[in-house]
Write a protein that holds these residues in place. Structure first.
Motif, PDB file in Angstrom:
ATOM      1  N   SER A 184      20.402 -29.490  10.560  1.00  0.00           N
ATOM      2  CA  SER A 184      19.066 -29.950  10.953  1.00  0.00           C
ATOM      3  C   SER A 184      18.312 -30.590   9.798  1.00  0.00           C
ATOM      4  N   ILE A 185      18.642 -30.221   8.577  1.00  0.00           N
ATOM      5  CA  ILE A 185      18.013 -30.868   7.426  1.00  0.00           C
ATOM      6  C   ILE A 185      18.401 -32.345   7.416  1.00  0.00           C
ATOM      7  N   PRO A 227      12.028 -41.183  16.437  1.00  0.00           N
ATOM      8  CA  PRO A 227      12.092 -42.341  17.333  1.00  0.00           C
ATOM      9  C   PRO A 227      11.923 -41.947  18.796  1.00  0.00           C
ATOM     10  N   SER A 228      11.276 -42.811  19.564  1.00  0.00           N
ATOM     11  CA  SER A 228      11.224 -42.648  21.011  1.00  0.00           C
ATOM     12  C   SER A 228      12.600 -42.966  21.587  1.00  0.00           C
ATOM     13  N   ASP A 229      12.811 -42.618  22.854  1.00  0.00           N
ATOM     14  CA  ASP A 229      14.127 -42.821  23.462  1.00  0.00           C
ATOM     15  C   ASP A 229      14.517 -44.287  23.512  1.00  0.00           C
ATOM     16  N   ASP A 230      13.553 -45.206  23.506  1.00  0.00           N
ATOM     17  CA  ASP A 230      13.870 -46.631  23.518  1.00  0.00           C
ATOM     18  C   ASP A 230      13.975 -47.217  22.112  1.00  0.00           C
ATOM     19  N   GLU A 231      13.819 -46.362  21.090  1.00  0.00           N
ATOM     20  CA  GLU A 231      13.902 -46.807  19.699  1.00  0.00           C
ATOM     21  C   GLU A 231      15.148 -46.300  18.994  1.00  0.00           C
ATOM     22  N   GLY A 232      15.793 -45.279  19.550  1.00  0.00           N
ATOM     23  CA  GLY A 232      16.952 -44.675  18.911  1.00  0.00           C
ATOM     24  C   GLY A 232      17.353 -43.417  19.649  1.00  0.00           C
ATOM     25  N   PRO A 233      18.203 -42.584  19.035  1.00  0.00           N
ATOM     26  CA  PRO A 233      18.619 -41.348  19.689  1.00  0.00           C
ATOM     27  C   PRO A 233      17.440 -40.386  19.837  1.00  0.00           C
ATOM     28  N   ARG A 234      17.558 -39.471  20.789  1.00  0.00           N
ATOM     29  CA  ARG A 234      16.622 -38.354  20.816  1.00  0.00           C
ATOM     30  C   ARG A 234      17.156 -37.285  19.863  1.00  0.00           C
ATOM     31  N   PHE A 235      16.331 -36.890  18.935  1.00  0.00           N
ATOM     32  CA  PHE A 235      16.707 -35.849  17.981  1.00  0.00           C
ATOM     33  C   PHE A 235      16.187 -34.508  18.492  1.00  0.00           C
ATOM     34  N   VAL A 236      17.099 -33.555  18.644  1.00  0.00           N
ATOM     35  CA  VAL A 236      16.756 -32.214  19.104  1.00  0.00           C
ATOM     36  C   VAL A 236      17.127 -31.232  18.001  1.00  0.00           C
ATOM     37  N   ILE A 237      16.122 -30.586  17.446  1.00  0.00           N
ATOM     38  CA  ILE A 237      16.310 -29.616  16.362  1.00  0.00           C
ATOM     39  C   ILE A 237      16.197 -28.230  16.974  1.00  0.00           C
ATOM     40  N   ARG A 243      21.931 -39.003  21.482  1.00  0.00           N
ATOM     41  CA  ARG A 243      21.278 -37.729  21.193  1.00  0.00           C
ATOM     42  C   ARG A 243      21.901 -37.122  19.951  1.00  0.00           C
ATOM     43  N   VAL A 244      21.070 -36.579  19.088  1.00  0.00           N
ATOM     44  CA  VAL A 244      21.528 -35.855  17.905  1.00  0.00           C
ATOM     45  C   VAL A 244      20.975 -34.435  18.028  1.00  0.00           C
ATOM     46  N   SER A 245      21.866 -33.491  18.269  1.00  0.00           N
ATOM     47  CA  SER A 245      21.475 -32.089  18.445  1.00  0.00           C
ATOM     48  C   SER A 245      21.973 -31.306  17.245  1.00  0.00           C
ATOM     49  N   GLY A 284      19.081 -21.829  14.170  1.00  0.00           N
ATOM     50  CA  GLY A 284      19.613 -22.258  15.448  1.00  0.00           C
ATOM     51  C   GLY A 284      21.059 -21.868  15.660  1.00  0.00           C
ATOM     52  N   GLY A 285      21.806 -21.694  14.557  1.00  0.00           N
ATOM     53  CA  GLY A 285      23.201 -21.309  14.669  1.00  0.00           C
ATOM     54  C   GLY A 285      23.415 -19.900  15.170  1.00  0.00           C
ATOM     55  N   VAL A 286      22.373 -19.076  15.160  1.00  0.00           N
ATOM     56  CA  VAL A 286      22.504 -17.720  15.699  1.00  0.00           C
ATOM     57  C   VAL A 286      22.800 -17.783  17.192  1.00  0.00           C
ATOM     58  N   TYR A 287      22.149 -18.729  17.887  1.00  0.00           N
ATOM     59  CA  TYR A 287      22.330 -18.860  19.334  1.00  0.00           C
ATOM     60  C   TYR A 287      23.481 -19.803  19.672  1.00  0.00           C
ATOM     61  N   ASP A 288      23.552 -20.936  18.968  1.00  0.00           N
ATOM     62  CA  ASP A 288      24.537 -21.975  19.297  1.00  0.00           C
ATOM     63  C   ASP A 288      24.962 -22.646  18.005  1.00  0.00           C
ATOM     64  N   ASN A 289      26.064 -22.176  17.430  1.00  0.00           N
ATOM     65  CA  ASN A 289      26.419 -22.621  16.085  1.00  0.00           C
ATOM     66  C   ASN A 289      26.858 -24.087  16.024  1.00  0.00           C
ATOM     67  N   LEU A 290      27.160 -24.691  17.165  1.00  0.00           N
ATOM     68  CA  LEU A 290      27.564 -26.092  17.176  1.00  0.00           C
ATOM     69  C   LEU A 290      26.499 -27.011  17.753  1.00  0.00           C
ATOM     70  N   GLY A 291      25.371 -26.465  18.178  1.00  0.00           N
ATOM     71  CA  GLY A 291      24.307 -27.297  18.737  1.00  0.00           C
ATOM     72  C   GLY A 291      24.708 -28.014  20.014  1.00  0.00           C
ATOM     73  N   LEU A 292      25.612 -27.437  20.781  1.00  0.00           N
ATOM     74  CA  LEU A 292      26.176 -28.120  21.944  1.00  0.00           C
ATOM     75  C   LEU A 292      25.272 -28.117  23.166  1.00  0.00           C
ATOM     76  N   GLU A 293      24.480 -27.073  23.327  1.00  0.00           N
ATOM     77  CA  GLU A 293      23.821 -26.845  24.607  1.00  0.00           C
ATOM     78  C   GLU A 293      22.948 -28.012  25.051  1.00  0.00           C
ATOM     79  N   THR A 294      22.242 -28.629  24.135  1.00  0.00           N
ATOM     80  CA  THR A 294      21.303 -29.685  24.528  1.00  0.00           C
ATOM     81  C   THR A 294      21.979 -31.027  24.763  1.00  0.00           C
ATOM     82  N   ALA A 295      23.282 -31.124  24.519  1.00  0.00           N
ATOM     83  CA  ALA A 295      23.994 -32.391  24.735  1.00  0.00           C
ATOM     84  C   ALA A 295      25.104 -32.280  25.774  1.00  0.00           C
ATOM     85  N   TRP A 296      25.734 -31.132  25.862  1.00  0.00           N
ATOM     86  CA  TRP A 296      26.956 -30.974  26.658  1.00  0.00           C
ATOM     87  C   TRP A 296      26.740 -31.279  28.136  1.00  0.00           C
TER      88      TRP A 296
END
Length: 349
Positions: free
Chosen positions: A30-31, A106-116, A22-24, A197-209
């Motif tokens: 995000s760019i 990419p789909s989950d079977d093609e690579g990481p899930r990207f969450v922006i 996963r890439v969050s 997105g950094g206003v809420y979660d500056n490290l992008g942790l929530e969707t991976a942690w």
């Protein structure tokens, strides 16, 4: 944005890039994540190493870094039809995405899930863009969204107050009915107002942690600077106070993350590196030479979409590479061979 490129180069060299699940991402990260996701299937992985990383990711991002986007978007948004964020979307499409959508990730079977990740200004929660769905847990979920990647990335990187907000217009009928979402009504479901997105979660942790044990965190975020003579008028003083609040929340999240890594009985492992990290803290005798006075200067580079000269780009990439290397070899992959030199030896940090 440019700092993260160096980290990805090193992750690729040690074989970790191909293992990501996963890439969050938030903000300028995000760019990079958007381009990495779009080009993932073209990276030509052989024995776990992407052979076309420079061609498909590093060079396009560097071309963007050589342009001034924000000033043109601001003036265009003021004096021409459309908003500032619309102009940013146009630039991202021109230089990076060419109209690609979340469906092209990419789909989950093609690579990481990207969450922006973006911040929903209406609900105060995280708005997540991904290939399978986009969602806010208070508003609801849209399956298989057809949103342009440039729109998602522009929302995630809508640095307040200048490039924010971004407005996402949506057909409410696309949202899955869910009685557990208290804001599933208009205008929350038809016109979503988003900020960085950094206003809420500056490290992008929530969707991976909550879902993964090993978490690698690359932090290229800014930091509040001391101000000898704070302004006393209500507008600028309020802006300064809000900056202090934001800075404290960011610092707290970072401290909590590092303490979790230190606890032996914690359910997480991994590592953190940041643009303000002192490389000596990793206590590696063979880390690349990164004098703190030079890296602190790099950390003060303004977080703008403003033209950056070639040498500064290379120094930032080298710094991201070196500090990622130290963090990975200290805490994740101690058997990895030390690098011989920076990616750009002629431009040391």
């Amino acid at each position: 944005m440019v700092f993260h490129l160096g980290a990805l180069i090193r992750l690729n060299e040690v074989g970790l890039l191909s293992k990501l699940k996963r890439v969050s991402s938030v903000s300028g990260g995000s760019i990079v994540a958007g381009v990495l996701g779009l080009r993932w299937k073209e990276l030509d992985f052989q024995d776990g190493i992407a052979l076309r990383l420079s061609e498909k990711l590093i060079n396009p991002i560097r071309r963007l870094a050589g342009k001034t986007i924000d000033a043109e978007a601001i003036f265009g948004g003021i004096f021409l039809p459309g908003t500032i964020n619309d102009k940013v979307v146009d630039s991202y499409n021109e230089y990076l995405f060419q109209g690609a959508t979340l469906e092209n990730l990419p789909s989950d079977d093609e690579g990481p899930r990207f969450v922006i990740n973006a911040t929903n200004v209406q609900s105060g929660a995280l708005w997540r863009f991904s290939k399978p769905f986009m969602a806010d847990y208070l508003v609801g979920m849209v399956p298989n969204p057809k949103v342009e990647l440039a729109v998602a990335v522009a929302a995630s990187s809508a640095f307040p107050p200048v490039l924010s907000p971004a407005t996402l217009r949506l057909d409410p009928g696309l949202i899955i009915p869910d009685a557990g979402c208290p804001l599933q009504r208009e205008p929350f479901t038809s016109e979503i107002v988003l900020s960085d997105g950094g206003v809420y979660d500056n490290l992008g942790l929530e969707t991976a942690w909550k879902r993964y044990k090993t978490v690698l965190v690359s932090d290229g975020g800014g930091k509040l600077q001391p101000e000898e003579e704070p302004k006393h008028d209500w507008a600028r003083h309020s802006f300064r106070v809000l900056g202090i609040i934001d800075n404290q929340v960011r610092s707290l999240r970072k401290r909590q993350l590092i303490e979790a890594f230190k606890r032996e009985n914690d359910e997480h492992d991994g590592t953190y590196w940041g643009i303000r990290t002192h490389i000596a803290d990793y206590q590696l005798g063979d880390a690349l030479p990164c004098p703190p006075e030079r890296t602190e200067q790099l950390a003060r580079t303004p977080t703008r979409l403003k033209r950056m000269d070639t040498v500064l780009q290379e120094r930032l990439i080298n710094w991201g590479y070196a500090v990622c290397d130290a963090a990975i070899r200290k805490h994740v992959h101690p058997n990895a061979a030390a690098p011989n030199n920076f990616p750009f030896p002629a431009s040391p940090v």
